[in-house]
Motif scaffolding. Structure first.
Motif, short mmCIF file in Angstrom:
data_model
loop_
_atom_site.label_atom_id
_atom_site.label_comp_id
_atom_site.label_asym_id
_atom_site.label_seq_id
_atom_site.Cartn_x
_atom_site.Cartn_y
_atom_site.Cartn_z
N LEU A 177 -4.64 15.43 11.50
CA LEU A 177 -3.61 14.94 10.58
C LEU A 177 -4.27 13.82 9.78
CD1 LEU A 177 -0.67 15.18 9.69
CD2 LEU A 177 -0.09 13.39 11.34
N THR A 178 -4.21 13.96 8.45
CA THR A 178 -4.97 13.07 7.57
C THR A 178 -4.05 12.23 6.68
OG1 THR A 178 -6.82 14.61 7.52
CG2 THR A 178 -6.74 12.97 5.77
N ALA A 179 -4.45 10.99 6.48
CA ALA A 179 -3.74 10.07 5.57
C ALA A 179 -4.70 9.56 4.52
CB ALA A 179 -3.14 8.90 6.34
N LEU A 180 -4.20 9.37 3.31
CA LEU A 180 -4.94 8.70 2.24
C LEU A 180 -4.21 7.38 1.97
CD1 LEU A 180 -6.51 10.14 -0.96
CD2 LEU A 180 -5.02 8.14 -1.13
N THR B 45 -9.56 7.63 3.37
CA THR B 45 -8.87 8.61 4.20
C THR B 45 -9.14 8.34 5.68
OG1 THR B 45 -10.73 10.17 4.08
CG2 THR B 45 -8.98 10.41 2.43
N LYS B 46 -8.12 8.54 6.49
CA LYS B 46 -8.25 8.41 7.94
C LYS B 46 -7.54 9.58 8.60
CE LYS B 46 -9.00 3.44 8.38
NZ LYS B 46 -8.66 2.20 9.14
N SER B 47 -8.07 10.02 9.73
CA SER B 47 -7.52 11.18 10.42
C SER B 47 -7.42 10.94 11.91
CB SER B 47 -8.38 12.42 10.16
OG SER B 47 -8.50 12.70 8.78
N VAL B 48 -6.52 11.69 12.55
CA VAL B 48 -6.42 11.71 14.01
C VAL B 48 -6.42 13.16 14.46
CG1 VAL B 48 -5.16 9.52 14.17
CG2 VAL B 48 -3.88 11.67 13.95
N LEU C 199 -0.10 6.67 11.90
CA LEU C 199 0.42 5.45 11.29
C LEU C 199 -0.13 4.21 12.01
CD1 LEU C 199 4.14 6.41 10.59
CD2 LEU C 199 2.20 6.40 9.01
N LYS C 200 -0.31 4.33 13.29
CA LYS C 200 -0.92 3.22 14.04
C LYS C 200 -2.39 3.08 13.65
CE LYS C 200 -1.55 1.49 18.77
NZ LYS C 200 -1.32 1.78 20.21
N GLU C 201 -3.06 4.18 13.42
CA GLU C 201 -4.48 4.16 13.04
C GLU C 201 -4.69 3.45 11.70
OE1 GLU C 201 -8.61 4.90 13.07
OE2 GLU C 201 -7.12 5.08 14.69
N VAL C 202 -3.79 3.66 10.74
CA VAL C 202 -3.94 3.03 9.42
C VAL C 202 -3.28 1.66 9.37
CG1 VAL C 202 -4.07 5.28 8.30
CG2 VAL C 202 -1.86 4.11 8.46
N GLU C 203 -2.76 1.19 10.52
CA GLU C 203 -2.10 -0.11 10.61
C GLU C 203 -0.94 -0.20 9.61
OE1 GLU C 203 -5.20 -2.98 10.08
OE2 GLU C 203 -6.09 -2.61 12.05
N PHE C 204 -0.11 0.80 9.67
CA PHE C 204 1.03 0.88 8.76
C PHE C 204 1.98 -0.30 8.99
CE2 PHE C 204 5.23 2.40 7.46
CZ PHE C 204 4.95 2.91 6.20
N ASP C 205 2.28 -0.99 7.88
CA ASP C 205 3.18 -2.14 7.92
C ASP C 205 4.52 -1.72 7.32
OD1 ASP C 205 4.57 -4.52 7.68
OD2 ASP C 205 2.86 -5.67 6.94
N GLU C 206 5.54 -1.63 8.14
CA GLU C 206 6.85 -1.17 7.67
C GLU C 206 7.46 -2.10 6.64
OE1 GLU C 206 9.48 -0.33 10.87
OE2 GLU C 206 7.99 0.79 12.05
N ARG D 127 0.84 -1.19 0.00
CA ARG D 127 0.00 0.00 0.00
C ARG D 127 0.88 1.25 0.00
NH1 ARG D 127 -3.76 -0.05 5.13
NH2 ARG D 127 -1.67 -0.16 6.08
N LEU D 128 0.32 2.35 -0.50
CA LEU D 128 0.95 3.66 -0.37
C LEU D 128 0.14 4.47 0.62
CD1 LEU D 128 1.81 4.54 -4.09
CD2 LEU D 128 3.36 3.70 -2.31
N VAL D 129 0.81 5.07 1.59
CA VAL D 129 0.13 5.88 2.61
C VAL D 129 0.61 7.32 2.45
CG1 VAL D 129 -0.27 6.24 5.06
CG2 VAL D 129 -0.02 3.91 4.17
#
Length: 451
Positions: free
Chosen positions: A428-431, A441-444, A179-186, A161-163
């Protein structure tokens, strides 16, 4: 006994014979009996038509019930006519309203947009600052490493995925939380920033260290560009200028290590992400899967202008574009001819996507740098015209950007604005984009660091 009367003793057959003989001996005119003849005899055979009645009645004679004035009067005075007139008048008013408020404005706006694409002296719009004070280390356009592309050759299973994340401005705590909210996988995901990762916030160094650790990509924002300008200056002292902003930039610069400066210098002006190989078929809807080329910039892009002619200052600072001249501005739209840049960009790409005519756009419609290379590789003689020249037509692109916290989160079909004012107490927003082109999109929430 009258000749026309039957005798009581006379046989019926004899009466009929006698009556027949009488009728055959009279002139035919005497055998006719009608109202005209009776009237004529009553008036002693005075001619029926008087001298005054022999004139013909005119078309507008009021004495004639069928004349124009009388017929018109009857029509106008009829209830049916009044109903029809009222309905016609109402329909005319509705048509006028629809034309003035629904049909004419889009046509006028469409024409105004087109005017900006009419070829000018240089074949493109007038660049206001192009070529002045450009960082020699600036990378104008950079392609994303193909190994990081979701669904690409290095991701045949489509798990990557691209975040994309909006303006962080030194808010490390919120970045980690997002990054924790979107379950970012390093191990499989790749982080892309839209610029302005530093300045204003509480932990600029911590943000840079985190981005370097994650091997994240970021385009250059106006705040990174300012820090690098200060770093290039030969007078890095607080006394070199009375500017409050310069003093803050210099103070921030003193906190940065060489690795941080190197990371800032590696940020390109524009980051190009090729179309996703496994993306679903796109639609015109706002939530359509993204299967087009993606361009990541900090502020915006002027449509129809090749990347080599885009002014770096406006790429990092623009907020609006004059729809009649296509000259960008760092200010927000303040008149009807000034539009948010993404409105002009959306109109332009809508037209390309719908395959509408680009006849009068002339030299402004040059393919982008990477599109030109792609077309040259795929070009065959089948698609050449009579003179052996290829028909270059630009392709729609999606721009992901930040910079405009006042406007806030802006999600459109051809542009995604992710600056939701984190440093000022917003979000702070991520797509998040997967290999199929589907995104969300997710935000904190963020603390207000400006107070």
């Amino acid at each position: 006994m009258p000749s026309g009367t039957a005798d009581e003793d006379e046989p019926l057959s004899a009466y009929k014979a006698r009556l027949h003989n009488q009728n055959t001996t009279k002139p035919l005119i005497e055998q006719v009996s009608n109202q005209w003849k009776e009237k004529d005899s009553d008036t002693e055979k005075v001619p029926y038509y008087a001298e005054d009645d022999t004139r013909e009645l005119g078309f507008c004679d009021l004495e004639d019930d069928g004349s124009c004035p009388n017929v018109s009067r009857d029509i106008v005075s009829s209830r049916r006519f009044r109903r029809m007139f009222a309905v016609t008048l109402l329909a005319a008013l509705l048509l006028y309203y629809a034309w003035k408020h629904l049909v004419a404005p889009p046509l006028e706006e469409d024409w105004a947009y087109k005017e900006g694409f009419v070829a000018q002296e240089n074949g493109t719009y007038g660049i206001a600052k192009g070529g002045r004070d450009i960082d020699p280390d600036l990378v104008r356009l950079q392609d994303l490493d193909k190994r990081l592309l979701p669904g690409g050759e290095a991701d045949v299973e489509g798990k990557r995925r691209l975040v994309f994340v909006g303006d962080v401005h030194g808010c490390k705590e919120e970045l980690v939380k997002l990054l924790k909210e979107v379950e970012f996988d390093e191990n499989s995901d790749h982080l892309v920033l839209v610029g302005d990762v530093i300045s204003k916030g509480p932990d600029n160094v911590g943000v840079l260290d985190e981005l370097i650790r994650l091997n994240a990509s970021s385009v250059r924002g106006n705040h990174e560009d300012r820090i690098l300008q200060v770093a290039r200056s030969a007078h890095n002292t607080l006394s070199s200028t009375s500017s409050k902003g310069h003093a803050k930039d210099l103070a921030l610069l003193k906190q940065l290590k060489p690795r941080h400066i190197e990371y800032l210098r590696s940020m390109p002006l524009m980051l190009h992400i090729p179309s996703l190989p496994q993306a679903a078929k796109p639609t015109h809807k706002k939530d359509s899967p993204i299967s087009e080329h993606i361009l990541v910039v900090h502020a915006g892009v002027v449509p129809g202008v090749p990347f080599s002619k885009q002014d770096p200052y406006y790429i990092m600072n623009m907020r609006s574009i004059n729809r009649r001249t296509h000259v960008p501005s760092a200010l927000h739209a303040s008149s009807k001819n000034e539009k948010p840049w993404f409105d002009v960009w959306g109109w332009y790409n809508d037209r390309i996507f719908r395959k509408q005519s680009l006849k009068h756009f002339n030299h402004a419609l040059q393919p982008t740098d990477y599109e030109a290379e792609e077309d040259n590789r795929a070009w065959t003689s089948l698609w050449k015209n009579f003179w052996g020249e290829r028909h270059a037509r630009p392709k729609p692109q999606v721009v992901i950007y930040g910079h405009d916290s006042k406007t806030g989160l802006q999600i459109h079909r051809w542009s995604k604005g992710l600056d939701s004012a984190c440093v000022g107490g917003g979000k702070l927003t991520a797509l998040v984009l997967n290999a199929k082109g589907k995104w969300e999109t997710k935000s904190v929430g963020c603390k207000n660091y400006r107070g």
